[in-house]
Design an enzyme around this catalytic site. Sequence first.
Site, PDB file in Angstrom:
ATOM      1  N   ASP A   1       0.859  -1.185   0.000  1.00  7.75           N
ATOM      2  CA  ASP A   1       0.000   0.000   0.000  1.00  7.75           C
ATOM      3  C   ASP A   1       0.890   1.228   0.000  1.00  7.75           C
ATOM      4  O   ASP A   1       1.982   1.215   0.573  1.00  7.75           O
ATOM      5  CB  ASP A   1      -0.969  -0.001   1.184  1.00  7.75           C
ATOM      6  CG  ASP A   1      -0.251   0.095   2.527  1.00  7.75           C
ATOM      7  OD1 ASP A   1       0.056   1.219   2.974  1.00  7.75           O
ATOM      8  OD2 ASP A   1       0.007  -0.968   3.133  1.00  7.75           O
TER       9      ASP A   1
ATOM     10  N   GLU B   1      -8.588   3.203  12.012  1.00 12.45           N
ATOM     11  CA  GLU B   1      -7.573   2.896  13.025  1.00 12.45           C
ATOM     12  C   GLU B   1      -7.391   4.092  13.942  1.00 12.45           C
ATOM     13  O   GLU B   1      -8.201   5.016  13.945  1.00 12.45           O
ATOM     14  CB  GLU B   1      -6.251   2.531  12.339  1.00 12.45           C
ATOM     15  CG  GLU B   1      -5.729   3.626  11.405  1.00 12.45           C
ATOM     16  CD  GLU B   1      -4.371   3.297  10.814  1.00 12.45           C
ATOM     17  OE1 GLU B   1      -3.424   3.175  11.611  1.00 12.45           O
ATOM     18  OE2 GLU B   1      -4.251   3.172   9.573  1.00 12.45           O
TER      19      GLU B   1
ATOM     20  N   ASP C   1      -9.808   2.461   5.756  1.00 10.26           N
ATOM     21  CA  ASP C   1      -8.739   2.423   6.751  1.00 10.26           C
ATOM     22  C   ASP C   1      -9.268   3.068   8.023  1.00 10.26           C
ATOM     23  O   ASP C   1      -9.395   4.283   8.119  1.00 10.26           O
ATOM     24  CB  ASP C   1      -7.525   3.182   6.211  1.00 10.26           C
ATOM     25  CG  ASP C   1      -6.351   3.204   7.189  1.00 10.26           C
ATOM     26  OD1 ASP C   1      -6.479   2.675   8.302  1.00 10.26           O
ATOM     27  OD2 ASP C   1      -5.302   3.774   6.817  1.00 10.26           O
TER      28      ASP C   1
END
Length: 292
Positions: free
Chosen positions: A91, A182, A180
């Site tokens: 990524d 987090e 994503d």
Amino acid sequence: MPALRSGTTRCPAPVRRPRLAAVGSLLAALALSLTAPGAASAAGADTDTAAVPPPVPPVRGSATMGMGVVAHDGRGGPPRSPRAEQTEGVDVSSHQGNVDWPALWNSGVKWSYNKATEGTYYKNPYFGQQYNGSFEVGLIRGAYHFATPDTTSGATQAGYFVNNGGGWSRDGRTLPGALDIEWNPYGDSCYGKTPAQMVAWITDFTTTYRALTGRDAVIYTATSWWKTCTGNSSAFGATNPLWIARYNTTPGELPAGWGYQTMWQYTSTGPIVGDHSKFNGSLDRVVALATG
């Protein structure tokens, strides 16, 4: 004055020390006490504490996949040799700039995710070179969105993502978009939300993404964050592929609801670009995820 007798010596009159001299002695003693080891340590401690500036949060838009993993979960050894076939992927974000995709392809990398957006305020200026460049050398590619649940709703961010590179096409080489979710690099780890509020936000994003693209978004997260910030919700395991972040010898414990990970980000210090992941299966399984 009577005369002194022969052989007799006059004793001098006693000399009285001036008061100022006595005060000076007291001040000197006080100065000595302040330079004693204990006093010096205390003074030094105050100076050191005052000299340490508070941590400066990163600039909005600069967040990347896994930027909080080492700080919260640490870093272990390299992955163990797998018993089943796995496929290498990476990524990237604007931090990597223009990526050397031919070098990654030649090293064995077969798939990639490229940061497209963050919140509703950031678009990766290198997205075109990264997303199209990976495709041109033969990689199966996808886009990811860095979530900021404290700025706008999940639905709003899903729409922003899809409109700025995060969509999906039925070409057999485009992976569904990844969320994503987090640790918040800009403030409170859970973005100021309760577990119930966080689950509702993720649901808002994933249902909107599916409505706009026909695909279920991949969820990228770390188990420790998921437990803390969603209460270890099992609501997404049946629908959304899991991309787990853990820099250690195995993926470790997975969040509730998932019996296995689809992808595992296992390091941030891999060759060429840093972040490397393993797809849980052979290349034909990566193609299967891309085709839907």
